[in-house]
Scaffold this motif. Sequence first.
Motif, mmCIF file in Angstrom:
data_model
loop_
_atom_site.group_PDB
_atom_site.id
_atom_site.type_symbol
_atom_site.label_atom_id
_atom_site.label_comp_id
_atom_site.label_asym_id
_atom_site.label_seq_id
_atom_site.Cartn_x
_atom_site.Cartn_y
_atom_site.Cartn_z
ATOM 1 N N PHE A 1 5.260 13.481 -21.866
ATOM 2 C CA PHE A 1 6.540 13.392 -21.167
ATOM 3 C C PHE A 1 7.692 13.261 -22.145
ATOM 4 N N LEU B 1 1.866 14.779 -19.685
ATOM 5 C CA LEU B 1 2.532 15.509 -18.606
ATOM 6 C C LEU B 1 1.597 16.515 -17.955
ATOM 7 N N ARG B 2 0.921 17.294 -18.790
ATOM 8 C CA ARG B 2 0.106 18.398 -18.263
ATOM 9 C C ARG B 2 -0.680 19.007 -19.405
ATOM 10 N N LYS C 1 0.880 18.482 -23.300
ATOM 11 C CA LYS C 1 2.287 18.133 -23.494
ATOM 12 C C LYS C 1 2.521 16.722 -22.950
ATOM 13 N N HIS D 1 5.214 16.952 -27.748
ATOM 14 C CA HIS D 1 6.221 16.921 -26.685
ATOM 15 C C HIS D 1 7.099 18.168 -26.696
ATOM 16 N N PRO E 1 9.962 17.866 -18.351
ATOM 17 C CA PRO E 1 11.265 17.181 -18.302
ATOM 18 C C PRO E 1 12.344 17.953 -19.058
ATOM 19 N N VAL F 1 7.362 20.710 -13.836
ATOM 20 C CA VAL F 1 7.109 19.332 -14.291
ATOM 21 C C VAL F 1 7.679 19.021 -15.667
ATOM 22 N N LYS G 1 -0.684 16.836 -13.486
ATOM 23 C CA LYS G 1 0.555 17.529 -13.114
ATOM 24 C C LYS G 1 0.720 17.747 -11.623
#
Lengths: 327, 327, 327, 327
Positions: free
Chosen positions: C82, C15-16, C80, C127, B276, B274, C194
Amino acid sequence: MPVPAPNLYPDFNTLRLSHVCLNVSDLARSRRFYTEILGFQVTHESDTHVYLRAMEERGHHCVILQASDRPGTVEMLGFKTFDEADLDRADVYFKARGRPTQWVERPYQGRTLRTSDNIGIPLEFYHRMDRLPPIHQQYALYRGVKPLRIDHFNVFSSNVDDSVAFYSDFGFRVTEYTEDEKTGRLWAAWMHRKGGVHDMAFTNGSGPRLHHVAFWVPTPLNIIDLLDLMATTGHVANIERGPGRHGISNAFFLYILDPDGHRIEIYCSDYQTVDPDLEPIRWDLTDPQRQTLWGAAAPRSWFEHGTEFVGAEVRASELDASPIIAP
Amino acid sequence: MPVPAPNLYPDFNTLRLSHVCLNVSDLARSRRFYTEILGFQVTHESDTHVYLRAMEERGHHCVILQASDRPGTVEMLGFKTFDEADLDRADVYFKARGRPTQWVERPYQGRTLRTSDNIGIPLEFYHRMDRLPPIHQQYALYRGVKPLRIDHFNVFSSNVDDSVAFYSDFGFRVTEYTEDEKTGRLWAAWMHRKGGVHDMAFTNGSGPRLHHVAFWVPTPLNIIDLLDLMATTGHVANIERGPGRHGISNAFFLYILDPDGHRIEIYCSDYQTVDPDLEPIRWDLTDPQRQTLWGAAAPRSWFEHGTEFVGAEVRASELDASPIIAP
Amino acid sequence: MPVPAPNLYPDFNTLRLSHVCLNVSDLARSRRFYTEILGFQVTHESDTHVYLRAMEERGHHCVILQASDRPGTVEMLGFKTFDEADLDRADVYFKARGRPTQWVERPYQGRTLRTSDNIGIPLEFYHRMDRLPPIHQQYALYRGVKPLRIDHFNVFSSNVDDSVAFYSDFGFRVTEYTEDEKTGRLWAAWMHRKGGVHDMAFTNGSGPRLHHVAFWVPTPLNIIDLLDLMATTGHVANIERGPGRHGISNAFFLYILDPDGHRIEIYCSDYQTVDPDLEPIRWDLTDPQRQTLWGAAAPRSWFEHGTEFVGAEVRASELDASPIIAP
Amino acid sequence: MPVPAPNLYPDFNTLRLSHVCLNVSDLARSRRFYTEILGFQVTHESDTHVYLRAMEERGHHCVILQASDRPGTVEMLGFKTFDEADLDRADVYFKARGRPTQWVERPYQGRTLRTSDNIGIPLEFYHRMDRLPPIHQQYALYRGVKPLRIDHFNVFSSNVDDSVAFYSDFGFRVTEYTEDEKTGRLWAAWMHRKGGVHDMAFTNGSGPRLHHVAFWVPTPLNIIDLLDLMATTGHVANIERGPGRHGISNAFFLYILDPDGHRIEIYCSDYQTVDPDLEPIRWDLTDPQRQTLWGAAAPRSWFEHGTEFVGAEVRASELDASPIIAP
């Protein structure tokens, strides 16, 4: 049926296969392979020998690595008898069949009888071996493929009928066999003493030569772990065949080659064979699933490569070798 | 690096691969294969179609078997979008790239957009599909290989660079790829949307043709169970390759062929993608372990056989095919 | 249904889950536990900190062990985003909800936003984290339970309805939940970003406290291996619950306690949840199989013990705690 | 050491345990449980009896379900001798020890000697049983937990010292045992004939009563599959203890109760014990890991519940029962 009736009351009682002595060129390299990749435990080592045991074994050794100027040969196959008196009876028995016998000194073992079988394979029988404390529940010691115990030997014989008759005489019983329908002769046979599919198997080919020695592991996932480990530590070329399932024996198997070309089978999933009235399972030589239930062909090397026994003259097979290699 | 930078903000949001429609000659035979051997659940069936889902899926179907006079061809590949508006944006997107689009009626689905990719693969996008009650904890229903969900498509492309660029434009991201060092061109690439190694993979070859559709199972032991089942129910010839571990994706795999020659991969053990900023892993075309970590060669059929898409003209690869087949 | 509709278009994109910082009393002892027993890889260490990653992770750390005079407390939970801009949007977002925010320096990470959730759990968003080369195919490095990746956090909340509403607002989606029928209130909820069953779960209890952090492993057999290893290396008292299968999430689980009482879940077998229209699964508070599908009761400690977050005041639950502990 | 030296040359040769006859109240219900949930194969059935075998067995039956007005009692324990003459020697042997003997007719068996042991357990010895074709490679037949073979009996004895002495006299050998240090008496003992950890085990308690009959399965994952199946088909209350690993025998185990309360152990992972000089492993009564290596306590029912043998009077244990139940 070409399989002899089992001799349920043999002259002496062979309990099980016990150990093998393999000649190697580079003792340190072989030690690393057997301990770090395969996961055996060292029980003694010197400049010339490394003694190994598997995780559930209490006897001192199941493999002896021996530094040798004839690497890639096999010094002998070892068997344990039920009691001491069996050794004396074995001495009488082999002498009566014209086989040479002698009492030899072997470290960590009691009295040891050295002889050879009908095609010259050097055999050593003993009853007492140093017993070591159990380590099967010391899980921090488990490594590699987590070998639990030695399981069987498999040898090329130039005359499988004769080999089976010879071992049957002293109590080995056939569990499965391959028959050549045209000639009515045995192509291969699996024989046991300890209650699994085999202690000793014979395959048609130039012999005597050791095809492989096999070790038992807990589950197929241990074999997958070994493949991953070998493939990513520079040992991919040592992977010869598998993983797969044999039709014969129903074993989940992997064949690998040690640094000197000794073939090792990693193995699980056979079945219990203690019943004296167990009916041998017959396989047709033309049935490809007897070799690999799932159909994948074995590489040519698997049919042809074996390691010679010290002092044993290799003779060509009396049967045509082509059937088992044909696709 | 020949891999394009990922487009993290695509024009429309493709959520994941969803389903495939396979043309078959004998619907009853194929139904038996997919349910009794592989273990899929039938969610609807008629004289002409069988709809199937895997055990953890709540959407109505992941495989449609369609009786056809062109058995062994593939009707289309299906994808789910994040929302309904994505379908309209997709319509605009594909039109702008000169691809044909049309709104089609599909049972058990909402609005469905049919189009095709740059090399003619028929694609269908939808957002809504009938949702079914969970069955993943109805363990009495599990059979065969215990398929949990559809995992990915793999197709032959005559120009992998172009295919990767095309899918990258609408948000597919490369996780691993094979590069031909001499030409600097892509040989194969694995691209994902849903957070695993791939929803879609491209391999150099005459294309477009479907190489395989893959399904996820819980552990390698389920794959061993399937091999045992297929080998003893008359399906040994349907086993094509494996079991083994791919270097690429680290998948534990098995490839089988259904009764019409559609190739199915059974698969477990990929990894989460996942992030990016996940760096694609590059493999050299000359590294044999990229295909099989453990070293065993794939059969020739695996490199050559694929199933054509209805209405898509197959073109020869622009690259020389020899490298991947060489030993 | 007490579960809020998912916010599919949140103000910023988490994101996760990413990592956790655990305060420990004896850094060397904890390092041994996490590396030799559990099998994590050290990516950096100093006199005060040990950074760890699991085998398939490419980010620098998923666990930070921090020497502390408040051992058994949790420093923060890390997530985290994106992209970088999501951090700025998160800053605006949390400020608007009256939460404290600050930009902090964290080794091996880019810009990091520290804030806290509605019940005071310290959260850190970033990030960029240093990316490390893949090691998932370096099988010689695998040890212990072979941890592949961090999977989720589970925390006690004194008001699960409020916690779920708070995280739902910025895009976490409920996959499964337990409802108290009498009050109509949430007892527990599992929420993801996620694509698995959860990144974050909330359970009713005095909170905020961390119930556990979970790590993903390949198969149930790895968990059995860990149990054997812990049981025979002096860690039997660190085994708290399991192995078993949760009704909720369908996870095969084991709960252990690290040397400072931080609870770790070892885990496999959840399912894919990327569909935005995935229907949450409701469990009744009176159904004992939601906790253990196989029926075995969890020990009292599992319901009561948790580890506090630094700086967060613990409040008693607003609901009666008895239902989940009743037999 | 309170364990008697093994009698390596007994008066008659008991090969292995063979089968059990269980009295049940509802034959159809029990049939469903043993076939659909556990996966046994029916080899014969009538209005009053169902004969079952496991997948690798070639003898006609390992379990007989018998409709009875005394459900939850055990009719007898069956053993196979090495040859026919052993039956006559057994007749002499038991008579000489004052035990009743009679020759009985049993379907699908040859001559069968019925007797009872020193505490009244009804035993039946036979040599010949109808042999059936192998089915272990008919993988389409495998269901449930995939039982491969009957493995052992475990009984409560009011005097374990006496029971061990009695079975030792005719050749059963102790592999592991629990000793009460204060009294120097045996608390429990595991004894074998066929080369595994046990054919017969004795545990201190009101007896004689059958504690359980055990069946061997391929891997721990089959046990996990059974748990999932039982838990979701209305049999969660039939799960009593496990999964876990015993310290004693190193078995991976699960204990379940059949519809009449007969306890079944599902089992894998013991070790080879064919060596006559195998040293028994001693466990201390105060070591909780002897019961569960991983530390989880067994439920009280596991220590207390057993099923009575038809015609055998139950006597209270001569030892205090508290030690094994204490936490």
